[in-house]
Design a protein around this motif. Sequence first.
Motif, mmCIF file in Angstrom:
data_model
loop_
_atom_site.group_PDB
_atom_site.id
_atom_site.type_symbol
_atom_site.label_atom_id
_atom_site.label_comp_id
_atom_site.label_asym_id
_atom_site.label_seq_id
_atom_site.Cartn_x
_atom_site.Cartn_y
_atom_site.Cartn_z
ATOM 1 N N TRP A 79 -6.022 -66.431 137.937
ATOM 2 C CA TRP A 79 -6.497 -67.096 136.723
ATOM 3 C C TRP A 79 -5.367 -67.942 136.160
ATOM 4 C CZ3 TRP A 79 -11.435 -67.326 135.778
ATOM 5 C CH2 TRP A 79 -12.274 -66.300 136.202
ATOM 6 N N LEU A 80 -5.637 -69.234 136.005
ATOM 7 C CA LEU A 80 -4.662 -70.172 135.467
ATOM 8 C C LEU A 80 -5.076 -70.569 134.055
ATOM 9 C CD1 LEU A 80 -2.209 -72.056 136.001
ATOM 10 C CD2 LEU A 80 -3.864 -73.748 136.814
ATOM 11 N N PRO A 81 -4.225 -70.305 133.048
ATOM 12 C CA PRO A 81 -4.573 -70.725 131.680
ATOM 13 C C PRO A 81 -4.691 -72.246 131.610
ATOM 14 C CG PRO A 81 -2.618 -69.318 131.693
ATOM 15 C CD PRO A 81 -2.927 -69.650 133.115
ATOM 16 N N LEU A 82 -5.718 -72.722 130.935
ATOM 17 C CA LEU A 82 -5.911 -74.164 130.771
ATOM 18 C C LEU A 82 -5.395 -74.613 129.415
ATOM 19 C CD1 LEU A 82 -9.504 -74.662 132.200
ATOM 20 C CD2 LEU A 82 -7.354 -75.444 133.191
ATOM 21 N N PRO A 83 -4.915 -75.851 129.347
ATOM 22 C CA PRO A 83 -4.541 -76.401 128.042
ATOM 23 C C PRO A 83 -5.787 -76.508 127.153
ATOM 24 C CG PRO A 83 -3.741 -77.780 129.845
ATOM 25 C CD PRO A 83 -4.673 -76.768 130.435
ATOM 26 N N PHE A 84 -5.596 -76.751 125.896
ATOM 27 C CA PHE A 84 -6.713 -76.879 124.956
ATOM 28 C C PHE A 84 -7.261 -78.304 125.009
ATOM 29 C CE2 PHE A 84 -4.308 -73.270 123.448
ATOM 30 C CZ PHE A 84 -5.308 -72.349 123.226
ATOM 31 N N TRP A 85 -7.925 -78.641 126.108
ATOM 32 C CA TRP A 85 -8.523 -79.957 126.290
ATOM 33 C C TRP A 85 -9.843 -80.053 125.566
ATOM 34 C CZ3 TRP A 85 -7.836 -79.474 132.206
ATOM 35 C CH2 TRP A 85 -6.575 -79.947 132.581
ATOM 36 N N SER A 86 -10.213 -81.288 125.263
ATOM 37 C CA SER A 86 -11.549 -81.525 124.719
ATOM 38 C C SER A 86 -12.572 -81.605 125.856
ATOM 39 C CB SER A 86 -11.557 -82.814 123.899
ATOM 40 O OG SER A 86 -11.146 -83.904 124.708
ATOM 41 N N VAL A 87 -12.111 -81.733 127.083
ATOM 42 C CA VAL A 87 -12.989 -81.832 128.246
ATOM 43 C C VAL A 87 -13.589 -80.463 128.545
ATOM 44 C CG1 VAL A 87 -13.088 -82.410 130.702
ATOM 45 C CG2 VAL A 87 -11.537 -83.649 129.191
ATOM 46 N N ARG B 143 -18.275 -66.899 123.702
ATOM 47 C CA ARG B 143 -17.431 -68.093 123.556
ATOM 48 C C ARG B 143 -15.976 -67.631 123.577
ATOM 49 N NH1 ARG B 143 -17.838 -73.299 122.736
ATOM 50 N NH2 ARG B 143 -16.318 -74.380 121.442
ATOM 51 N N PRO B 144 -15.252 -67.968 124.643
ATOM 52 C CA PRO B 144 -13.874 -67.475 124.766
ATOM 53 C C PRO B 144 -12.921 -68.193 123.814
ATOM 54 C CG PRO B 144 -14.393 -68.940 126.589
ATOM 55 C CD PRO B 144 -15.661 -68.782 125.773
ATOM 56 N N THR B 145 -11.860 -67.504 123.447
ATOM 57 C CA THR B 145 -10.833 -68.119 122.615
ATOM 58 C C THR B 145 -9.821 -68.875 123.474
ATOM 59 O OG1 THR B 145 -9.521 -66.093 122.687
ATOM 60 C CG2 THR B 145 -11.010 -66.373 120.813
ATOM 61 N N ARG B 146 -9.793 -68.564 124.752
ATOM 62 C CA ARG B 146 -8.882 -69.214 125.700
ATOM 63 C C ARG B 146 -9.640 -69.501 126.982
ATOM 64 N NH1 ARG B 146 -3.137 -69.881 126.686
ATOM 65 N NH2 ARG B 146 -3.349 -71.831 127.806
ATOM 66 N N ARG B 147 -9.345 -70.623 127.611
ATOM 67 C CA ARG B 147 -10.024 -71.000 128.856
ATOM 68 C C ARG B 147 -9.065 -70.860 130.032
ATOM 69 N NH1 ARG B 147 -12.131 -76.726 127.158
ATOM 70 N NH2 ARG B 147 -11.992 -77.014 129.387
ATOM 71 N N PHE B 148 -9.643 -70.519 131.172
ATOM 72 C CA PHE B 148 -8.871 -70.357 132.399
ATOM 73 C C PHE B 148 -9.579 -71.052 133.547
ATOM 74 C CE2 PHE B 148 -7.796 -66.847 129.676
ATOM 75 C CZ PHE B 148 -6.450 -66.651 129.884
ATOM 76 N N MET B 149 -8.824 -71.304 134.598
ATOM 77 C CA MET B 149 -9.369 -71.824 135.836
ATOM 78 C C MET B 149 -9.164 -70.754 136.905
ATOM 79 S SD MET B 149 -8.153 -75.238 137.894
ATOM 80 C CE MET B 149 -8.461 -76.278 136.475
ATOM 81 N N ARG B 150 -10.214 -70.463 137.647
ATOM 82 C CA ARG B 150 -10.127 -69.466 138.718
ATOM 83 C C ARG B 150 -9.735 -70.179 139.998
ATOM 84 N NH1 ARG B 150 -13.419 -66.950 142.737
ATOM 85 N NH2 ARG B 150 -13.225 -64.685 142.739
ATOM 86 N N LEU B 151 -8.596 -69.796 140.553
ATOM 87 C CA LEU B 151 -8.084 -70.379 141.795
ATOM 88 C C LEU B 151 -8.315 -69.376 142.923
ATOM 89 C CD1 LEU B 151 -4.653 -71.603 140.373
ATOM 90 C CD2 LEU B 151 -6.749 -72.954 140.634
ATOM 91 N N ALA B 152 -9.210 -69.713 143.832
ATOM 92 C CA ALA B 152 -9.507 -68.839 144.966
ATOM 93 C C ALA B 152 -8.477 -69.116 146.056
ATOM 94 C CB ALA B 152 -10.929 -69.077 145.475
#
Length: 122
Positions: free
Chosen positions: A47-55, A81-90
Amino acid sequence: MTELILSGKAAKLLEEKALLARERNAVADRIFPEAVSPGTPAAFFRWLPLPFWSVDDMEIERRLQLQGVNVHCSGRFTVARPTRRFMRLAISSPGSIDELQRGLNIVKAFITDNSAEVPQRS
């Protein structure tokens, strides 16, 4: 399956898979030291934390797919609704460590290149 288990080949395959996963995790750690540490060094994804993008998550996934990298953002895995977003890297999906490294470097460049879209937080 019984033959694989009784012959010891299943255990050998599992050992080999765990060794490959450890190697891939080491690559991921070098490129993304900020990624969440896995529960085991032989994890198949990170799991990679994502920046707080508007995208939104779907747009991030679409843009990376256009560059040849398939990822899933954490919004796919939650109903709240999460307070932080992540990207799942397989990290076990690419066919080779070189392919994994190329993909992770594309993700890293994508995050760096899109940092202008990150609103400043106070």
